[in-house]
Scaffold this active site. Structure first.
Site, short mmCIF file in Angstrom:
data_model
loop_
_atom_site.label_atom_id
_atom_site.label_comp_id
_atom_site.label_asym_id
_atom_site.label_seq_id
_atom_site.Cartn_x
_atom_site.Cartn_y
_atom_site.Cartn_z
N HIS A 238 -7.33 -6.02 1.18
CA HIS A 238 -6.15 -5.19 1.42
C HIS A 238 -5.35 -5.63 2.66
O HIS A 238 -4.39 -4.99 3.04
CB HIS A 238 -6.61 -3.73 1.61
CG HIS A 238 -5.56 -2.69 1.37
ND1 HIS A 238 -4.99 -2.47 0.14
CD2 HIS A 238 -4.95 -1.80 2.21
CE1 HIS A 238 -4.09 -1.50 0.22
NE2 HIS A 238 -4.04 -1.07 1.47
N SER B 81 0.84 -1.20 0.00
CA SER B 81 0.00 0.00 0.00
C SER B 81 0.88 1.25 0.00
O SER B 81 1.65 1.46 -0.94
CB SER B 81 -0.96 -0.06 1.19
OG SER B 81 -1.98 0.89 1.05
N ASP C 221 -10.22 -5.56 -2.94
CA ASP C 221 -9.60 -4.51 -2.13
C ASP C 221 -10.45 -3.24 -2.22
O ASP C 221 -10.62 -2.67 -3.30
CB ASP C 221 -8.19 -4.27 -2.68
CG ASP C 221 -7.37 -3.30 -1.87
OD1 ASP C 221 -7.95 -2.37 -1.26
OD2 ASP C 221 -6.13 -3.45 -1.86
#
Lengths: 280, 280
Positions: A258, A149, A225
């Protein structure tokens, strides 16, 4: 620079998982990071894989949930997980999870009140590698980098700016273009000048557009996600790599989200992919 | 009994890692547990491995740090991790970490104020298997059980009392004889009668001495475990198994401690060991 305090060490997966603390010149704070060192022949120097973590994380998240040790032990790779920002009472913060502590975005901040401590670019690019090279049996000619991320953004941009340092770069659900997402606009707008030209050095797609190159790239991105459409925008990276002729293996993983449940699923493949490229 | 609330589900390691909640008749509280279900053919029923956790833990510790999913996916094994005690404002507690909440010791308490809620034996032996059998694709004819520390004690004693239910039993750094360690004396003394005869049903070594049998046993115990000499006393289990002729593979693992860094190291071997014994 050279003093290193051992916070804890555990025998794990035929190696040693440690957590260490030092006083950082870059950030003007104490910084904590974790290192896994697989068992190795005396005097051997091992390749090193850097893992940069995402928003709200410290070194601890990937260290506990990343499931990298078995693969690192198998391939003889040292794994280093830095923190995501400076910490401490003197360090300015923001109420939001996506700015301030836990959200350093791997930049050298130029705006007040952030400029004094938020120097994560210098920390990761220069200070920490020197420290790790001094205290651990790493071969600094064989470095790979990955992250998740915000840390995927860090891995991509640091590798694109320092192609000679890294033989391999990959990412898990990276922020690919801070110029084009709310997280990036807020963070770069706050840490850097409002002048968006200054942001381009911290934007993987812009760096590629501006001529930066890496040889190969592996990215995993979950289709489940929640941040994919609004923040991560993997499609922009696919386009940038295609246009630049970068051999990018960008894999959309069906139904994965995620979380570390996603990261840990593909971690062994990433470690193995890096290890191939970090072999002597 | 049959209502099951999904707390969260994540795609992970080619399966689904979920956390679920239900209202337990045994404990008179809501209980939370986690289940990993690997992808499988429609209509297939998979073997199930139970993991009982140690002091202070909930389902979450092994779910996040246990590194079992890759092996469970490879072998097609469902993994269930229950909580270690009842929870909630109505449930009595103790200031200490080793008694009360987080420290159910897998007994049915008979003493006040514990008797009302602390029925972890009934919960694990009867209620939860029925619930899991109803809501997940498990083959209840193929069950294995393992656990860590207090949960290793739970796995051993539950398997010894229910040999027909389990085809396989293993443990990580188990408490092998509550009759002979401070943790056990405090917990069984508090939850059960002060009469130590009543404790024998909750003591793996005493159960073996009293004639209980299992076919095989796998145990891993770190030599760097701070609790080895004072609380765990692996040697007593080795003696009991030798005397009883139980084929026990009790492995002292050099330098490993009591943490999940140890458990995760040997988890894949345990899953594989169980899977062999749980094959059709």
């Amino acid at each position: 620079m050279s003093a290193l305090e051992t916070v804890e060490e555990h025998r794990s997966h035929s190696g040693v998982q440690g957590v260490y603390r030092h006083s950082s010149a870059s950030t003007g704070t104490e910084m904590t990071f974790s290192v896994f060192v697989p068992d190795h022949a005396e005097g051997a120097k091992l390749p090193v894989l850097w893992f940069l973590s995402g928003l709200t994380c410290t070194h601890a998240n990937v260290t506990e949930k990343g499931e990298y040790r078995a693969a690192c032990a198998e391939h003889g790779v040292i794994f280093v997980a830095p923190d995501t920002s400076p910490r401490g009472e003197d360090v300015p913060d923001d109420e939001a999870y996506d700015f301030g502590k836990g959200a350093g975005f791997y930049v050298d901040a130029t705006q007040e009140p952030w400029a004094r401590h938020f120097a994560m670019r210098s920390y990761i690019e220069r200070e920490l590698p020197a420290l790790v090279g001094k205290h651990f049996p790493v071969d600094l000619d064989r470095q790979g980098i990955t992250g998740h991320s915000m840390g995927g953004h860090g891995a991509l941009t640091i590798a694109l700016r320092n192609p000679a340092r890294f033989r391999s770069v990959s990412a898990f659900s990276p922020i690919v273009s801070p110029l084009n997402c709310p997280w990036g606009e807020k963070a770069l707008g706050g840490y850097l000048s409002p002048d968006r030209e200054a942001w381009r050095a911290y934007d993987a797609c812009a760096l590629i557009d501006d001529g930066a190159r890496i040889d190969h790239l592996l990215v995993d991105q979950g289709t489940g996600d929640d941040f994919l459409e609004t923040q991560l925008k993997t499609g922009l990276l696919i386009e940038a790599c295609e246009k630049a002729g970068i051999a990018a293996d960008i894999r959309m993983q069906d139904g994965y989200d995620h979380s570390y449940y996603f990261i840990s699923t593909f971690m062994a493949e990433h470690v193995s992919w890096h290890a191939e490229r970090l072999a002597r």
